[in-house]
Write a protein that holds these residues in place. Sequence first.
Motif, PDB file in Angstrom:
ATOM      1  N   PRO A 123      33.432  33.851  46.550  1.00 12.09           N
ATOM      2  CA  PRO A 123      32.900  35.078  45.968  1.00 12.09           C
ATOM      3  C   PRO A 123      32.287  34.815  44.595  1.00 12.09           C
ATOM      4  O   PRO A 123      32.705  33.915  43.878  1.00 12.09           O
ATOM      5  N   ASP A 124      31.274  35.609  44.253  1.00 13.42           N
ATOM      6  CA  ASP A 124      30.684  35.546  42.923  1.00 13.42           C
ATOM      7  C   ASP A 124      31.536  36.366  41.956  1.00 13.42           C
ATOM      8  O   ASP A 124      32.567  36.928  42.342  1.00 13.42           O
ATOM      9  N   GLU A 125      31.084  36.460  40.711  1.00 16.25           N
ATOM     10  CA  GLU A 125      31.862  37.167  39.689  1.00 16.25           C
ATOM     11  C   GLU A 125      32.193  38.592  40.128  1.00 16.25           C
ATOM     12  O   GLU A 125      33.334  39.046  39.989  1.00 16.25           O
ATOM     13  N   ARG A 126      31.194  39.270  40.677  1.00 17.73           N
ATOM     14  CA  ARG A 126      31.433  40.649  41.089  1.00 17.73           C
ATOM     15  C   ARG A 126      32.468  40.730  42.211  1.00 17.73           C
ATOM     16  O   ARG A 126      33.316  41.620  42.230  1.00 17.73           O
ATOM     17  N   GLY A 127      32.390  39.784  43.129  1.00 17.27           N
ATOM     18  CA  GLY A 127      33.359  39.731  44.219  1.00 17.27           C
ATOM     19  C   GLY A 127      34.771  39.502  43.713  1.00 17.27           C
ATOM     20  O   GLY A 127      35.731  40.123  44.196  1.00 17.27           O
ATOM     21  N   VAL A 184      35.924  40.250  40.705  1.00 12.88           N
ATOM     22  CA  VAL A 184      36.362  41.440  39.974  1.00 12.88           C
ATOM     23  C   VAL A 184      36.819  42.538  40.949  1.00 12.88           C
ATOM     24  O   VAL A 184      37.861  43.170  40.756  1.00 12.88           O
ATOM     25  N   THR A 185      36.060  42.726  42.020  1.00 12.71           N
ATOM     26  CA  THR A 185      36.439  43.720  43.034  1.00 12.71           C
ATOM     27  C   THR A 185      37.781  43.367  43.669  1.00 12.71           C
ATOM     28  O   THR A 185      38.690  44.192  43.759  1.00 12.71           O
ATOM     29  N   SER A 244      40.568  43.863  41.201  1.00 12.28           N
ATOM     30  CA  SER A 244      40.747  45.282  40.908  1.00 12.28           C
ATOM     31  C   SER A 244      41.564  45.944  42.013  1.00 12.28           C
ATOM     32  O   SER A 244      42.287  46.906  41.780  1.00 12.28           O
ATOM     33  N   ARG A 253      43.137  44.308  34.284  1.00 11.01           N
ATOM     34  CA  ARG A 253      42.233  43.159  34.152  1.00 11.01           C
ATOM     35  C   ARG A 253      42.831  42.098  33.237  1.00 11.01           C
ATOM     36  O   ARG A 253      42.733  40.895  33.524  1.00 11.01           O
ATOM     37  N   LEU A 259      38.081  34.095  37.487  1.00 13.80           N
ATOM     38  CA  LEU A 259      37.185  34.179  36.328  1.00 13.80           C
ATOM     39  C   LEU A 259      37.425  32.996  35.394  1.00 13.80           C
ATOM     40  O   LEU A 259      36.508  32.566  34.689  1.00 13.80           O
TER      41      LEU A 259
END
Lengths: 302, 302
Positions: free
Chosen positions: A176-180, A182-183, A186, A223, A256
């Motif tokens: 996954p990329d950064e957005r993945g 984070v999701t 979360s 987070r 991250l």
Amino acid sequence: MLETAFSRALSARAGQVEAYLDRVLGSTALEGEIVRPEHLMAAIRHGVLNGGKRFRPFLVMETARLFGADEARSLPVAAALECVHCYSLIHDDLPAMDDDDMRRGLPTVHRAFDEATAILAGDSLLTFAFDLVTDPTNGLGGDVRADLARRLARAAGLGGMAGGQALDLAAPGMKPDERGIVTLQSMKTGALIRFACEAGAVIGGAGQAELARMRDFGEVIGRAFQLADDLLDVTQTADAMGKATGKDAVAGKATLVSLHGQDWARGELSRLVGEADALLAPFGSAGETLVAAAHFVAERQS
Amino acid sequence: MLETAFSRALSARAGQVEAYLDRVLGSTALEGEIVRPEHLMAAIRHGVLNGGKRFRPFLVMETARLFGADEARSLPVAAALECVHCYSLIHDDLPAMDDDDMRRGLPTVHRAFDEATAILAGDSLLTFAFDLVTDPTNGLGGDVRADLARRLARAAGLGGMAGGQALDLAAPGMKPDERGIVTLQSMKTGALIRFACEAGAVIGGAGQAELARMRDFGEVIGRAFQLADDLLDVTQTADAMGKATGKDAVAGKATLVSLHGQDWARGELSRLVGEADALLAPFGSAGETLVAAAHFVAERQS
């Protein structure tokens, strides 16, 4: 608030939660239950009464206190959330999932008992959480109790924690990329911590704006919690953590920290603590304990 | 009521429940959910939308109707109960538990997907049930919704269904006596069926005496259901059942059929149907559908 004062406050709450869970997870069947099987209860108690930090219940109770609700109202909800957290650890540790042998310095439930019992202990704890959260003796109205149950279900379920674990298991192949990331985080870690802060506000009868503020605070704490966890996974030994470390790298799991490095992570933690500070500023000194909780999360060593 | 008329009534309800579950288990995340992971949702839908008889939801809705509650009130609770039932099948089928490859003529969830996904699909369904049961749009007051959630938790949890499965797994070595078998079955199978009848009465605003009567009716139906199941396990082929049969004997599992024989079991089934009849007599013709349900349970061939 000094860190030592915070540690004492956290320990005191943990003691309350532990005593409450010890009592409600006793051997006597309640109305509507037939028998509490001895073997199953032993596994449940092994998975729950293990001296955990009880950080999520702490957030529930301190947020409730911020809005003027006493412990009689918040303790059952706090304990319910801890049951959900402990169930998730029991199931995540299973061989088919993260396959962990140790947890908080003790054998995991499926190692101390067996896989079937661990699955059922987790199922039972998850179910029991909804018994506790709807407890009519806690002084909360039916609408509030039903609302808390529903919020807990959404935080813990297919679009929350359980869904996050499903994404996590799929993640090694998915890169996954950064957005993945984070999701995923979360959902997997963030959702229960957000619920903790949200639940405290609901218990205390907070208005919509205050509820949104506390949900944001929960988001920030969540987070920070996950980032600190990912950092500890690369910097700490298994002995210090009471569980296996370095697992993310071995599993080829992107975090991250693996993406941006340790220095960035430490900077981001400071930024998140500042954000938490700012969110609670309107409460003045009443918000001190929760601000200290943000520091604790970001700076913990285990 | 003729058996064919009953079968049509059951199918019609099953259609309603299936359509409702198909809708609420769609891909769109609700408020408070982040993302519904595609792979997890596919596993959940595989475990739920499989043309089951939906007998437990039927009991909820018909009991609610007996007390004058419309479908808008009872359908979400009925669907919630089906989610709990389906979660329990998914987890019971796991290799660490009953290790079944087929269910309703299809691969079980851990065979169609994998073990981790099956565990999470079950966890998610159990959690989602408490979302549905506390749905504020169903027209039930908060006290009633919280009460239903709590009753469901007790029926499904450590002193109910999950506890019963724990006793069942321990049973082969334990050689339970008649009383042990009755307790185990009252938890493993009986608790959810009792809840179905109890929930319908609660939804319909029944008084204490009527609630107790419907719980007794649920108890009788549950015992008939389990007895018929144990009988089918020795008399039916796997093809007719869509799942493995003869498993009790292979597992050395004691049932009331293995203890007392098939003739006794058939006599006991007739007796239970008579008891169900008598319990619903005060409702006159309004109770006909539920009486037919008792016959259906006792006389079913698959």
